[in-house]
Design a protein around this motif. Structure first.
Motif, PDB file in Angstrom:
ATOM      1  N   GLY A 139       0.801  -1.212   0.000  1.00 61.09           N
ATOM      2  CA  GLY A 139       0.000   0.000   0.000  1.00 61.09           C
ATOM      3  C   GLY A 139       0.837   1.267   0.000  1.00 61.09           C
ATOM      4  O   GLY A 139       0.452   2.269  -0.631  1.00 61.09           O
ATOM      5  N   ILE A 140       1.979   1.249   0.684  1.00 62.42           N
ATOM      6  CA  ILE A 140       2.827   2.447   0.757  1.00 62.42           C
ATOM      7  C   ILE A 140       3.805   2.517  -0.409  1.00 62.42           C
ATOM      8  O   ILE A 140       4.365   3.585  -0.703  1.00 62.42           O
ATOM      9  N   TRP A 141       4.007   1.414  -1.096  1.00 56.54           N
ATOM     10  CA  TRP A 141       5.017   1.370  -2.162  1.00 56.54           C
ATOM     11  C   TRP A 141       4.792   2.414  -3.248  1.00 56.54           C
ATOM     12  O   TRP A 141       5.775   3.059  -3.679  1.00 56.54           O
ATOM     13  N   PRO A 142       3.579   2.638  -3.763  1.00 55.28           N
ATOM     14  CA  PRO A 142       3.418   3.653  -4.822  1.00 55.28           C
ATOM     15  C   PRO A 142       3.932   5.025  -4.409  1.00 55.28           C
ATOM     16  O   PRO A 142       4.475   5.763  -5.245  1.00 55.28           O
ATOM     17  N   VAL A 143       3.774   5.385  -3.142  1.00 56.45           N
ATOM     18  CA  VAL A 143       4.266   6.688  -2.680  1.00 56.45           C
ATOM     19  C   VAL A 143       5.790   6.719  -2.711  1.00 56.45           C
ATOM     20  O   VAL A 143       6.403   7.690  -3.180  1.00 56.45           O
ATOM     21  N   LEU A 144       6.416   5.654  -2.232  1.00 53.48           N
ATOM     22  CA  LEU A 144       7.876   5.595  -2.212  1.00 53.48           C
ATOM     23  C   LEU A 144       8.451   5.587  -3.624  1.00 53.48           C
ATOM     24  O   LEU A 144       9.519   6.168  -3.874  1.00 53.48           O
ATOM     25  N   TYR A 145       7.755   4.945  -4.540  1.00 50.11           N
ATOM     26  CA  TYR A 145       8.263   4.854  -5.909  1.00 50.11           C
ATOM     27  C   TYR A 145       8.029   6.146  -6.688  1.00 50.11           C
ATOM     28  O   TYR A 145       8.900   6.600  -7.452  1.00 50.11           O
ATOM     29  N   ALA A 146       6.847   6.748  -6.522  1.00 48.00           N
ATOM     30  CA  ALA A 146       6.488   7.911  -7.332  1.00 48.00           C
ATOM     31  C   ALA A 146       7.155   9.196  -6.855  1.00 48.00           C
ATOM     32  O   ALA A 146       7.340  10.126  -7.651  1.00 48.00           O
TER      33      ALA A 146
END
Length: 514
Positions: A341-348
């Motif tokens: 769930g938090i991965w898109p924020v870390l990646y983007a």
């Protein structure tokens, strides 16, 4: 295909699309390493004064097929990262279930080195692909005893050494594992390892011959460029380097931490990887992930060399995979979903920061970057003025790496760059042919004290200096920036050498001016 199995192809598409398209539309000028690769890539050599040739070949092919376009270099860069993801996923699939393999991939993708710096294609980015492939194919070759995997390992090891010498660090770790582990050591009784060595050596041999013939010019350059530290800074430097690498990996550490903290109320099922392959994988990853770090630190202390932060990028290829292998018995499904769930924020976030930094950064900080330089405008102006003066296409440009390289990259004539007028940097330059076809000499007075560099005047006594001109700053540059360009012409002597019409053809409907 389960949801976790879809992570790898989804990540590959996202990386290729996001980190190619955003920089393509955001960057107003090619980065320095791409410019340098274009200079070298115009001439096929088995080596260049800064290192092995594969990076330059790739940039050169791209500029030949798509002159003046940054897209081929961006694609090469992101394909290198995507190939690395594929290789890591391939390796993880040998000893981890889909969920844990996906978490390792997602953690790898948020390491700083695999995102923000990648729009500037360079030998380090290229090395990432070949190091990952070598790590992956050696393990399957050694554990599954397949000749095709041994052949591929030899191929990627050889190509990796043609991309950057530091691939040898991972190859050394692999070699230690092959000799240290009894099960793998037995492979030396089979033809597989010898096939890999033969293929790798065959690929690298022409470069080794070139290296000897040039008195190891690229090795000497690396030694000179690295700088030398003494006393306490010599000890502090590797510590500083390792701290910088931890900062680069912070997003990955956070992501993996979310998979195990806070701990669930009910204990996770004890699911250690079973069998011989998992045990070998743990030993293998400890070597290829952990051993290169103290090796780099020790080499820095012994040699006194400065370490650049980006050099650590290939060192993180196997570390997230090793971390997941060690903690997977504590990863719950709830923790995995929390990390997802938090991965898109870390990646983007790095992608967004990159777009903002390139688009508005110079104006906010009141400081121009190289990528806000009007390279295309410079190339068009110089090419047009040379053609107008001589009636000939521009075949050669003499200047510093940045100015001459931008003209080489963006000019429709695709001239050869004679960097700094130094034959060691450009041994393929034929001075007789240059004087025959003519050349442009270009410099920025703000960087040379206002006068033409004496080395240019000494090399070309018949230079004819031309009126200086100023380039209009691009929209993203600091307002009121003045890019003043001084330039001169090496008067062409076309017609004095047989074959001049082929080498320096007249522009249609024009004749040279007296």
């Amino acid at each position: 295909m389960s949801g976790w199995q879809a992570v790898l192809p989804g990540l590959m598409v996202l990386q290729l699309a996001g980190w190619t398209l955003v920089p393509y539309f955001a960057l107003p000028n090619a980065p320095l390493d791409v410019i340098e690769g274009a200079i070298w890539g115009h001439q096929f050599q088995w080596g260049y004064h800064k290192g092995p040739p594969l990076f330059a070949w790739m940039v050169g092919i791209g500029t030949e097929l798509f002159p003046g376009s940054l897209l081929p270099a961006l694609l090469c860069s992101q394909l290198s990262i995507v190939i690395a993801y594929w290789a890591i996923g391939r390796l993880a699939g040998r000893f981890l279930p889909p969920r844990d393999a996906a978490i390792a991939l997602l953690a790898t993708a948020v390491v700083y080195h695999f995102g923000y710096p990648t729009p500037e294609f360079n030998p380090i980015i290229l090395q990432i692909a070949f190091s990952a492939l070598a790590i992956s194919f050696f393990f399957t070759a050694a554990t599954e005893e397949r000749m095709t995997d041994w052949a591929v390992f030899g191929l990627v090891a050889g190509l990796g050494m043609l991309s950057r010498y530091s691939v040898a660090i991972h190859l050394l770790a692999i070699g230690i594992f092959a000799l240290w582990t009894p099960e793998i050591r037995r492979q030396w009784r089979s033809p597989g390892p010898y096939l890999a060595v033969a293929i790798g050596t065959g690929i690298l041999l022409p470069h080794l011959v070139w290296l000897v013939s040039t008195d190891f010019i690229s090795v000497k350059y690396i030694d000179q460029r690295s700088g030398h530290l003494d006393g306490l800074p010599r000890i502090i430097e590797p510590v500083r380097f390792m701290i910088s690498q931890l900062f680069a990996a912070l997003p990955a550490i956070l992501l993996l931490g979310l998979t195990i903290f806070p701990r669930p109320r009910t204990p996770c099922a004890d699911q250690p990887p079973a069998g011989r392959i998992a045990v070998l994988a743990r030993r293998y990853l400890l070597l290829v992930a952990a051993a290169p770090v103290p090796f780099v630190a020790a080499s820095a202390i012994l040699s006194g060399r400065e370490l650049r932060d980006m050099w650590g990028a290939p060192l993180w290829l196997a570390a997230p995979l090793l971390a997941v292998l060690l903690i997977r018995h504590r990863i719950s499904n709830h923790g995995a979903r929390r990390a997802l769930g938090i991965w898109p924020v870390l990646y983007a976030t790095p992608l967004l920061v990159f777009a903002v930094a390139v688009t508005w950064g110079p104006q906010i900080l009141h400081r121009n970057k190289r990528v806000t330089f009007p390279g295309e405008a410079l190339a068009q102006e110089i090419t047009g003025r040379f053609r107008q003066q001589t009636g000939l296409p521009l075949r050669y440009v003499v200047g510093d790496l940045w100015l001459a390289g931008n003209i080489t990259f963006y000019s429709p004539d695709q001239p050869q760059a004679f960097t700094e007028g130094d034959v060691q940097r450009a041994p393929w330059i034929d001075l007789v042919q240059l004087r025959h076809c003519g050349a442009v000499v270009v410099w920025q007075p703000a960087l040379t004290g206002g006068s033409m560099p004496a080395s240019y005047q000494a090399l070309f006594p018949q230079l004819i200096q031309q009126p200086a001109f100023a380039l209009t700053p691009p929209p993203r540059a600091v307002p009121d920036t003045r890019f003043q360009i001084d330039w001169a012409i090496v008067t062409p002597k076309s017609g004095q050498i047989s074959g001049s019409d082929r080498d320096c053809p007249l522009i249609p409907e024009r004749t040279p001016k007296e």
